[in-house]
Every structure is written in structure tokens, then in C-alpha cells.
Write a protein that holds these residues in place. Structure first.
Motif, PDB file in Angstrom:
ATOM      1  N   PRO A   1       0.753  -1.117   0.114  1.00  0.00           N
ATOM      2  CA  PRO A   1      -0.187   0.047   0.043  1.00  0.00           C
ATOM      3  C   PRO A   1       0.916   1.145   0.145  1.00  0.00           C
ATOM      4  O   PRO A   1       1.731   1.315   0.675  1.00  0.00           O
ATOM      5  N   CYS A   2       0.465   2.095  -0.947  1.00  0.00           N
ATOM      6  CA  CYS A   2       1.261   3.423  -0.815  1.00  0.00           C
ATOM      7  C   CYS A   2       0.598   4.604  -0.795  1.00  0.00           C
ATOM      8  O   CYS A   2      -0.206   4.870  -1.597  1.00  0.00           O
ATOM      9  N   LEU A   3       1.096   5.525  -0.038  1.00  0.00           N
ATOM     10  CA  LEU A   3       0.080   6.880   0.063  1.00  0.00           C
ATOM     11  C   LEU A   3       1.349   7.815   0.170  1.00  0.00           C
ATOM     12  O   LEU A   3       2.243   7.940   1.071  1.00  0.00           O
ATOM     13  N   ASN A   4       1.810   8.530  -0.927  1.00  0.00           N
ATOM     14  CA  ASN A   4       2.670   9.423  -1.179  1.00  0.00           C
ATOM     15  C   ASN A   4       4.073   9.049  -0.718  1.00  0.00           C
ATOM     16  O   ASN A   4       4.646   9.376   0.144  1.00  0.00           O
ATOM     17  N   GLU A   5       4.415   8.102  -1.455  1.00  0.00           N
ATOM     18  CA  GLU A   5       5.645   7.329  -1.384  1.00  0.00           C
ATOM     19  C   GLU A   5       6.894   7.647  -2.355  1.00  0.00           C
ATOM     20  O   GLU A   5       7.627   6.687  -2.345  1.00  0.00           O
ATOM     21  N   GLU A   6       6.554   8.572  -3.123  1.00  0.00           N
ATOM     22  CA  GLU A   6       7.557   8.876  -4.172  1.00  0.00           C
ATOM     23  C   GLU A   6       8.963   8.910  -3.755  1.00  0.00           C
ATOM     24  O   GLU A   6       9.799   8.246  -4.539  1.00  0.00           O
ATOM     25  N   GLU A   7       9.202   9.283  -2.810  1.00  0.00           N
ATOM     26  CA  GLU A   7      10.635   9.562  -1.998  1.00  0.00           C
ATOM     27  C   GLU A   7      11.194   8.197  -1.720  1.00  0.00           C
ATOM     28  O   GLU A   7      12.372   7.857  -2.093  1.00  0.00           O
ATOM     29  N   VAL A   8      10.442   7.364  -1.301  1.00  0.00           N
ATOM     30  CA  VAL A   8      11.052   5.921  -0.693  1.00  0.00           C
ATOM     31  C   VAL A   8      10.928   4.631  -1.576  1.00  0.00           C
ATOM     32  O   VAL A   8      11.667   4.036  -1.676  1.00  0.00           O
ATOM     33  N   LEU A   9       9.970   4.976  -2.573  1.00  0.00           N
ATOM     34  CA  LEU A   9       9.533   3.973  -3.583  1.00  0.00           C
ATOM     35  C   LEU A   9      10.755   3.302  -4.365  1.00  0.00           C
ATOM     36  O   LEU A   9      11.097   2.070  -4.435  1.00  0.00           O
ATOM     37  N   PRO A  10      11.683   4.117  -4.940  1.00  0.00           N
ATOM     38  CA  PRO A  10      12.984   3.623  -5.630  1.00  0.00           C
ATOM     39  C   PRO A  10      13.788   2.807  -4.555  1.00  0.00           C
ATOM     40  O   PRO A  10      14.281   1.681  -5.180  1.00  0.00           O
ATOM     41  N   LEU A  11      13.870   3.260  -3.557  1.00  0.00           N
ATOM     42  CA  LEU A  11      14.909   2.561  -2.618  1.00  0.00           C
ATOM     43  C   LEU A  11      14.233   1.003  -2.424  1.00  0.00           C
ATOM     44  O   LEU A  11      14.847   0.307  -2.214  1.00  0.00           O
ATOM     45  N   PHE A  12      12.944   1.428  -2.065  1.00  0.00           N
ATOM     46  CA  PHE A  12      12.117  -0.052  -1.712  1.00  0.00           C
ATOM     47  C   PHE A  12      12.123  -0.944  -3.102  1.00  0.00           C
ATOM     48  O   PHE A  12      12.561  -2.006  -2.928  1.00  0.00           O
ATOM     49  N   TYR A  13      12.028  -0.553  -4.099  1.00  0.00           N
ATOM     50  CA  TYR A  13      12.051  -1.181  -5.410  1.00  0.00           C
ATOM     51  C   TYR A  13      13.265  -2.011  -5.607  1.00  0.00           C
ATOM     52  O   TYR A  13      13.522  -3.046  -5.802  1.00  0.00           O
TER      53      TYR A  13
END
Ligand code: UDP
Ligand code: MG
Length: 315
Positions: free
Chosen positions: A14-26
Motif C-alpha cells: 500500500p502506498c500513500l505519497n511514497e514517491e521518495e522512498v519507492l525507488p529505494l524499496f523497489y
């Protein structure tokens, strides 16, 4: 063909305003996935983000067909996002994890290992054993909430339990059958039962971005948890009513006897006010508790969908 290679794991995020952390997560997951030794699919649920979360997801989707995304028409809450993800997931094993890397991805290997080796285990959940890096008041209240829940609710909710878990299809199907509108996932996962093993780990701080939960929201979320999984507040109201009846009886007797013995002096304003205020308070509180349950019934009877999809990746 080896059965293992045919298995698939769905990872719901689930993602709510996660543009900052998504690249790191992926990136972190992409590095880890070969070690899992199975096919995987990502199901990102964009819960009405107002930043570029959806654009980021679309880029991943273009590069990687294992990425799927669902985007809600507005923010419906993490609970709805988890439900949507579970509905979409087609894997034999399904994982729910946050985008902010507070759920250590390395635990995925341990979870899969445990499920592979214990056929009678249905779910591997996680618990935080510490809450370092969190404001004191927040962790104190959270701790109190879990203790309180354990006392008043018939479903066991281990202290510090997270939504981060890996479960077999049977558990997913069971949770999907619970179509209630007022969702408190931690409670629902506990309610369906099945054999669950909890892995423990110390708190990890969010890697980027910021938490979308304010203290106020957490407070109301915990009330949801209590009201959805326990009728203890109703019992409390009942007990309060019963004891004030008893108290009233004793007071009446006392006042009547005193009047008979001492005549009828007009003093007693203070005690009268105290009784009126106390009973008024108890009544309002009781009505409030009743109201909370009625509002739950009200929302349930509307049978509104849990979420609305604005767009989603083609499967
Ligand atoms: N989240 C969501 N919808 C919401 C709130 C949160 O999908 O309304 C997601 C969020 O993007 C994150 C996860 O739920 O992946 C956990 O949220 P957060 O990190 O803000 O909560 P915390 O870890 O502080 O409990
Ligand atoms: Mg978080």
C-alpha cells in the motif's frame, strides 16, 4: 518440473505519497528476489497519493511485467488498500508490506523458509520488539492499546504486531471472505485464526518520506480496533449504569432515613449537584458508547464499496 519453481509470491504494497522512498524499496526488493527462488508479482496499491507515486509505479510497470498497480480515486486508507491488494493477488504465498522499508525485506527469506519447512504453518507474521526512534508518548500509548486489547478482545493480538506478513492462499481466502466495511486488518488477520508464527525484530525507522499517521489518527484508529473487535465498552456502560443504580438506591435510603430522623433541612445542595453531574456524565458517556456502535451498524448497512479504482495496470 520442480514444484517450487512453479510457485508464485505476491507482494502487496500500500502506498500513500511514497514517491521518495519507492525507488529505494523497489531496488532493495529487486536485489533480494533472486534469493527467494520463486516467481513474484508486485501489487502496488496507490491509495490516492497526491505526489508522483503513480508515475513512479507506471515507470516500473513499463520496465517489469511483474509489477502491477491499482490506483484509487481518492485516499481510502491502508486497510482498503490491503483488501484491494489481496483481491488482486494470485500468488500461492501473499506478502503485505509497507513501502517505507520499516518492514525489513530480508525477513522475506526467513518467512519463506519457515513456510517451506513447516507445512502445517499457515502464516508468518511480525512483531516489533522495540519502538526506538518513535516519540515516547506514541509508543507508550501503542503499548497500552495492545495490552488493553488483549484483555478485552477474544482474538489474540500480540503486542507490537505489524501488518507485515507472509501467508498461504488459505489465509488470504479467509480474510477476503470478511467483507465488512469497518476494517482493522490486524484484528481480521488474528480473527481468521490459522497457525501463525511471529518473527520479532527491533523497530526500523522509515527510510524516506514521512509517516502519514498523526497521533490523532492513531488514537481514533485504536478506538476503531477496540469497537470492531470487542463489546467491552458496552459492558462497561452496562456496569456503570448498574453501579449508579445501586449508588442511587443507597443514597435514596440515606436521604429518606435522614429526613425521617432529622426532619427536612434544606441543606444538601452540594451533594445534589454532585449526584446530578455524575449521573449526567455517566449517561452521556453511555450514549456516546452506544452511538459508536450504532455508527458502525450504519456504515455497514450502507454496503458501500471499500474502495474505488481510478486506473490500474492491464493484467
Ligand atoms: N498507507 C496507505 N494509506 C494510508 C496510510 C498509509 O496506503 O492512508 C501506507 C503507506 O504508504 C505505507 C504504509 O501504509 O506504505 C504504512 O504507513 P506509514 O509508514 O505512514 O505508517 P507507520 O509506519 O508510521 O505506522
Ligand atoms: Mg511506516
Amino acid at each position: 518440473m520442480d514444484l517450487k519453481t512453479k510457485m508464485m509470491i505476491s507482494i502487496i504494497v500500500p502506498c500513500l505519497n511514497e514517491e521518495e522512498v519507492l525507488p529505494l524499496f523497489y531496488q532493495t526488493l529487486e536485489v533480494l528476489i533472486p534469493d527467494l527462488g520463486t516467481e513474484i508479482e508486485y501489487i502496488f496499491v496507490d491509495d490516492g497519493s497526491t505526489d508522483r507515486t503513480l508515475d513512479v509505479l507506471k515507470i516500473y510497470r513499463e520496465k517489469n511485467p511483474a509489477v502491477h498497480y491499482i490506483s484509487f480515486s481518492r485516499n481510502f486508507g491502508k486497510e482498503a488498500a490491503i483488501y484491494a491488494g489481496l483481491q488482486q493477488a494470485s500468488g500461492d504465498l501473499v506478502v503485505v508490506m509497507d513501502a517505507d522499508l520499516q518492514d525489513p525485506p530480508s525477513l522475506l527469506l526467513e518467512m519463506k523458509e519457515l513456510l517451506d519447512q513447516n507445512p502445517d504453518l499457515d502464516c508468518v507474521g511480525t512483531r516489533r520488539t522495540s519502538r526506538e526512534g518513535e516519540p515516547f508518548l506514541r509508543s507508550f500509548c501503542a503499548d497500552f492499546f495492545y495490552r488493553f486489547m488483549q484483555k478485552i478482545s477474544p482474538v489474540a493480538l500480540p503486542s507490537g504486531v505489524r501488518d507485515f506478513r507472509m501467508m498461504r492462499r488459505s489465509v488470504v481466502d479467509a480474510v477476503l471472505e470478511l467483507t465488512e466495511y469497518n476494517r482493522f486488518s490486524k484484528g481480521l488477520f488474528a480473527w481468521v485464526g490459522f497457525r501463525t508464527h511471529y518473527l520479532e525484530y527491533p523497530n526500523v525507522e522509515r527510510q524516506a518520506g514521512k509517516t502519514s499517521w498523526s497521533f490523532r489518527q492513531l488514537f481514533f484508529y485504536s478506538i476503531e480496533g477496540i469497537v470492531n473487535f470487542s463489546d467491552f465498552p458496552l459492558i462497561l456502560a452496562f456496569v456503570a449504569g448498574l453501579s449508579s443504580c445501586f449508588l442511587a438506591l443507597v443514597m435514596t435510603l440515606f436521604v429518606v432515613v435522614r429526613t425521617l430522623v432529622l426532619g427536612n433541612p434544606t441543606s444538601g445542595w452540594t451533594s445534589l449537584m454532585a449526584v446530578i453531574l455524575f449521573l449526567g456524565g455517566v449517561q452521556l458517556l453511555t450514549i456516546g458508547i452506544l452511538g459508536k456502535y450504532i455508527s458502525k451498524i450504519y456504515m455497514e448497512t450502507k454496503k458501500r464499496p471499500l474502495y474505488l479504482i481510478k486506473e490500474q495496470s492491464e493484467s
